[in-house]
Structure formats: structure tokens, C-alpha cells
Design a protein around this motif. Structure first.
Motif, PDB file in Angstrom:
ATOM      1  N   ALA A 121      69.100  -2.496  57.051  1.00  0.00           N
ATOM      2  CA  ALA A 121      69.654  -1.472  57.944  1.00  0.00           C
ATOM      3  C   ALA A 121      70.951  -0.898  57.392  1.00  0.00           C
ATOM      4  O   ALA A 121      71.317   0.241  57.723  1.00  0.00           O
ATOM      5  N   ARG A 122      71.635  -1.671  56.545  1.00  0.00           N
ATOM      6  CA  ARG A 122      72.875  -1.196  55.915  1.00  0.00           C
ATOM      7  C   ARG A 122      72.609  -0.452  54.607  1.00  0.00           C
ATOM      8  O   ARG A 122      73.546  -0.063  53.910  1.00  0.00           O
ATOM      9  N   GLY A 123      71.341  -0.264  54.254  1.00  0.00           N
ATOM     10  CA  GLY A 123      71.009   0.517  53.074  1.00  0.00           C
ATOM     11  C   GLY A 123      70.853  -0.265  51.794  1.00  0.00           C
ATOM     12  O   GLY A 123      70.714   0.337  50.713  1.00  0.00           O
ATOM     13  N   LYS A 124      70.857  -1.601  51.876  1.00  0.00           N
ATOM     14  CA  LYS A 124      70.670  -2.399  50.675  1.00  0.00           C
ATOM     15  C   LYS A 124      69.223  -2.277  50.190  1.00  0.00           C
ATOM     16  O   LYS A 124      68.297  -2.042  50.975  1.00  0.00           O
ATOM     17  N   THR A 125      69.027  -2.454  48.903  1.00  0.00           N
ATOM     18  CA  THR A 125      67.691  -2.522  48.311  1.00  0.00           C
ATOM     19  C   THR A 125      67.364  -3.987  48.060  1.00  0.00           C
ATOM     20  O   THR A 125      68.219  -4.744  47.594  1.00  0.00           O
ATOM     21  N   ILE A 126      66.132  -4.391  48.375  1.00  0.00           N
ATOM     22  CA  ILE A 126      65.743  -5.790  48.199  1.00  0.00           C
ATOM     23  C   ILE A 126      64.461  -5.883  47.390  1.00  0.00           C
ATOM     24  O   ILE A 126      63.472  -5.201  47.684  1.00  0.00           O
ATOM     25  N   LEU A 127      64.494  -6.730  46.362  1.00  0.00           N
ATOM     26  CA  LEU A 127      63.288  -7.159  45.657  1.00  0.00           C
ATOM     27  C   LEU A 127      63.028  -8.587  46.114  1.00  0.00           C
ATOM     28  O   LEU A 127      63.838  -9.484  45.869  1.00  0.00           O
ATOM     29  N   LEU A 128      61.906  -8.789  46.784  1.00  0.00           N
ATOM     30  CA  LEU A 128      61.607 -10.064  47.436  1.00  0.00           C
ATOM     31  C   LEU A 128      60.360 -10.673  46.834  1.00  0.00           C
ATOM     32  O   LEU A 128      59.304 -10.038  46.787  1.00  0.00           O
ATOM     33  N   THR A 129      60.442 -11.906  46.351  1.00  0.00           N
ATOM     34  CA  THR A 129      59.243 -12.632  45.955  1.00  0.00           C
ATOM     35  C   THR A 129      58.908 -13.620  47.063  1.00  0.00           C
ATOM     36  O   THR A 129      59.794 -14.279  47.605  1.00  0.00           O
ATOM     37  N   THR A 130      57.628 -13.717  47.401  1.00  0.00           N
ATOM     38  CA  THR A 130      57.242 -14.606  48.489  1.00  0.00           C
ATOM     39  C   THR A 130      55.759 -14.945  48.400  1.00  0.00           C
ATOM     40  O   THR A 130      54.975 -14.214  47.786  1.00  0.00           O
ATOM     41  N   HIS A 131      55.383 -16.081  48.994  1.00  0.00           N
ATOM     42  CA  HIS A 131      53.965 -16.361  49.222  1.00  0.00           C
ATOM     43  C   HIS A 131      53.686 -16.501  50.709  1.00  0.00           C
ATOM     44  O   HIS A 131      52.588 -16.890  51.102  1.00  0.00           O
ATOM     45  N   PHE A 132      54.683 -16.157  51.543  1.00  0.00           N
ATOM     46  CA  PHE A 132      54.499 -16.185  52.988  1.00  0.00           C
ATOM     47  C   PHE A 132      53.987 -14.824  53.464  1.00  0.00           C
ATOM     48  O   PHE A 132      54.671 -13.812  53.333  1.00  0.00           O
ATOM     49  N   MET A 133      52.784 -14.825  54.036  1.00  0.00           N
ATOM     50  CA  MET A 133      52.184 -13.581  54.518  1.00  0.00           C
ATOM     51  C   MET A 133      53.053 -12.914  55.577  1.00  0.00           C
ATOM     52  O   MET A 133      53.316 -11.713  55.534  1.00  0.00           O
ATOM     53  N   GLU A 134      53.501 -13.714  56.555  1.00  0.00           N
ATOM     54  CA  GLU A 134      54.274 -13.154  57.663  1.00  0.00           C
ATOM     55  C   GLU A 134      55.580 -12.567  57.162  1.00  0.00           C
ATOM     56  O   GLU A 134      56.034 -11.515  57.635  1.00  0.00           O
ATOM     57  N   GLU A 135      56.207 -13.223  56.199  1.00  0.00           N
ATOM     58  CA  GLU A 135      57.454 -12.729  55.633  1.00  0.00           C
ATOM     59  C   GLU A 135      57.253 -11.359  55.009  1.00  0.00           C
ATOM     60  O   GLU A 135      58.047 -10.434  55.222  1.00  0.00           O
ATOM     61  N   ALA A 136      56.181 -11.215  54.237  1.00  0.00           N
ATOM     62  CA  ALA A 136      55.895  -9.938  53.586  1.00  0.00           C
ATOM     63  C   ALA A 136      55.616  -8.843  54.610  1.00  0.00           C
ATOM     64  O   ALA A 136      56.106  -7.714  54.480  1.00  0.00           O
TER      65      ALA A 136
END
Length: 304
Positions: A184-199
């Protein structure tokens, strides 16, 4: 200022005969959360390390915040915050000292770091733990502290490698809340995950990976609609191959994984009716999710 925060073009990486990343291309716009989704061994952490310039590429090009990687990785990293897969906090120091020391790595003055610490403690909800030894914190508190530490330099880009690994459900939801506030503050995120709900909860777009290959890319709910587009009925407790013959004409598609039948049907009640005389069966009806997308594309469930 470039509109893209990250761009990969035809990136390849191998260790000996083991191909870890195979011709991968994707682009991440500034201000979005882009997910790398896949089981352990899919190449997610290797991709994150290559983006940071910590692992060299065998072929292809990477650009991060307008800088060529790895040649100008140091210039890019001063504007990047990193949450590694495993916490590397200094257990000998207090919560506050971990933040103070880390800020100096970015060349911040003592005054600048001290001014930032109260806000970061509040962000992590660790105000009352400022003078506590890190070893005294719960796992969820340590992960929140690691995230707060990654923000010490007010980065443009955050690289988060499995940020909620090992967290209980309450701590995981707190982590997701904190990450949504950053977006919400405009940050960019590269996220690695194996959690379906998280994605599904966090990512604007994601890249589904298997063994270093991109098997699909897009918005989470678009991928679910395109690949599945109907309700899912999970069936347990019988001979899967025998049951499939009874219901296949009432399903759009059927997948069998172990003892579980995944039946994709626009009218699951018709499927239930075909099996109502079968004793001992258990049913779970639910909306389709990203795990179904992975199963559809690879023929197997997501391995944790």
C-alpha cells in the motif's frame, strides 16, 4: 526512472549436470507483488539470489532497478531489502541492536538509524521487546524482526524468500498484514513461496515454476479461471480407479493423486449422486485454487 523493477531475459543456471533455471524470462513492474510459486527444488531461491547478484547466471540478462546484474549489483542492493529463507539475526544482540547494527551496513549515520528504529519496532509490533535478546523471541517475532530489518534503508524493492516458512497460522497472517501495508506504500515485492494461500492473498501476478521451468504466468485468479473454471470435489476412501469409471461422464476433468480423486465439475451434486450407494467415502467440495492449477499443469500435487 525505469517502469520495471526487475527484468529477466532467457536466464539459465546449472550446477554440474543439474539445470536449476532453464531459459526463464519475466518482468516485475514497480509497485507490484510478483510471486515465484513452486515446490522446493523449483529454482525459486536460486532466482532470488541471481536477482541480488549473489549467484552468477550461465546465460541471459538480469536488470534490477535499472542496473545490470551482476555487474552493478552493489548499486542496486543499496535500494533493496532482503528477507532470507532462514533468519540470520544476531542472537547475541537485542532486538534494537540488531536494527542499529544493520543500518550501519548501508552507510547510514548513527542519527539516521536511531531515528528509523522506533518506526520499525512499531511496524513489527516489537516496541515492548526492544531490549529483549533475540533468542528470547518466538519464531513469528523473529520473522517480523527480520522483515523490519530489511526496511532499515527504506528500500524500493523487497526480495522475500519464503517469508512465512515455519510460522504458525496466527504469525503467518500477521506477516501477510505487514506485507500488504508495504504494498500500500508503493513498495515492490519479489516473493518466493510454496504456500498457495500466500500467493493468492499477496501476489498481483505470479510465475508458476517446476524444475526451473516457467509453466504458467499471470494473475492468480485469472490462472485459476483459465486452467480450472469450476468447482472441485475431492473424494477419499475408495478405490480411485473403480470410482473414476462411475463419475467420469459427469466431470469436466478428473485427476487421481494417491488415494484422492480430484473431480472438476460444474455440477458436483451429480457426481455425489453417482456415488451415494458407496459406503465409507468422504467428500470435500471447494472452489478451485492454485494447487489445482499446479496439478492441472504438471499432473501432480504441489510438494512442500
Amino acid at each position: 526512472m525505469p517502469s520495471l523493477a526487475i527484468q529477466l531475459e532467457g536466464v539459465k543456471k546449472s550446477y554440474g549436470n543439474n539445470i536449476v533455471v532453464d531459459g526463464l524470462s519475466f518482468a516485475v513492474a514497480r509497485g507490484e507483488c510478483f510471486g515465484l510459486l513452486g515446490p522446493n527444488g523449483a529454482g525459486k531461491s536460486t532466482i532470488a539470489r541471481m536477482v541480488l547478484g549473489m549467484t552468477s547466471v550461465d546465460a541471459g540478462k538480469i536488470s534490477v532497478l535499472g542496473e545490470s546484474i551482476p555487474a552493478r549489483a552493489r548499486l542496486a542492493r543499496v535500494r533493496i531489502g532482503v528477507v532470507p529463507q532462514f533468519d540470520n539475526l544476531d542472537l547475541r544482540l537485542t532486538v534494537q541492536q540488531n536494527l542499529l547494527v544493520f543500518g550501519r551496513y548501508f552507510g547510514m549515520s548513527a542519527r539516521e538509524v536511531e531515528a528509523a528504529v522506533p518506526q520499525l519496532l512499531a511496524f513489527a509490533r516489537l516496541e515492548t521487546k526492544a531490549d529483549a535478546q533475540v533468542g528470547e523471541l518466538s519464531g513469528g517475532m523473529k520473522r517480523c524482526l527480520t522483515l523490519a530489518r530489511a526496511l532499515i534503508n527504506d528500500p524500493h524493492l523487497l526480495v522475500l524468500d519464503e517469508p512465512s516458512t515455519g510460522l504458525d497460522p496466527h504469525a503467518r497472517h500477521l506477516m501477510w498484514e505487514r506485507l500488504r501495508s508495504l504494498l500500500a506504500r508503493g513498495k515492490t515485492i519479489l516473493l518466493t513461496t510454496h504456500f498457495m494461500e500466500e500467493a493468492e492473498r499477496l501476489c498481483d501476478r505470479l510465475c508458476v515454476l517446476e524444475k526451473g521451468h516457467k509453466i504458467s504466468e499471470g494473475k492468480p485468479h485469472t490462472l485459476i479461471d483459465e486452467q480450472i473454471g469450476c468447482q472441485v470435489l475431492e473424494i477419499y476412501g475408495g478405490n480411485p480407479h473403480e470410482l473414476v469409471t462411475l463419475i467420469k461422464s459427469y466431470a469436466q476433468r478428473i485427476e487421481v493423486s494417491g488415494e484422492t480423486i480430484f473431480c472438476y465439475a460444474s455440477d458436483p451434486e451429480q457426481v455425489r449422486q453417482q456415488l451415494k450407494e458407496r459406503a465409507g467415502l468422504r467428500f470435500l467440495q471447494r472452489p478451485a485454487n492454485l494447487e489445482d492449477v499446479f496439478l492441472r499443469l504438471t499432473g501432480r500435487e504441489m510438494e512442500k
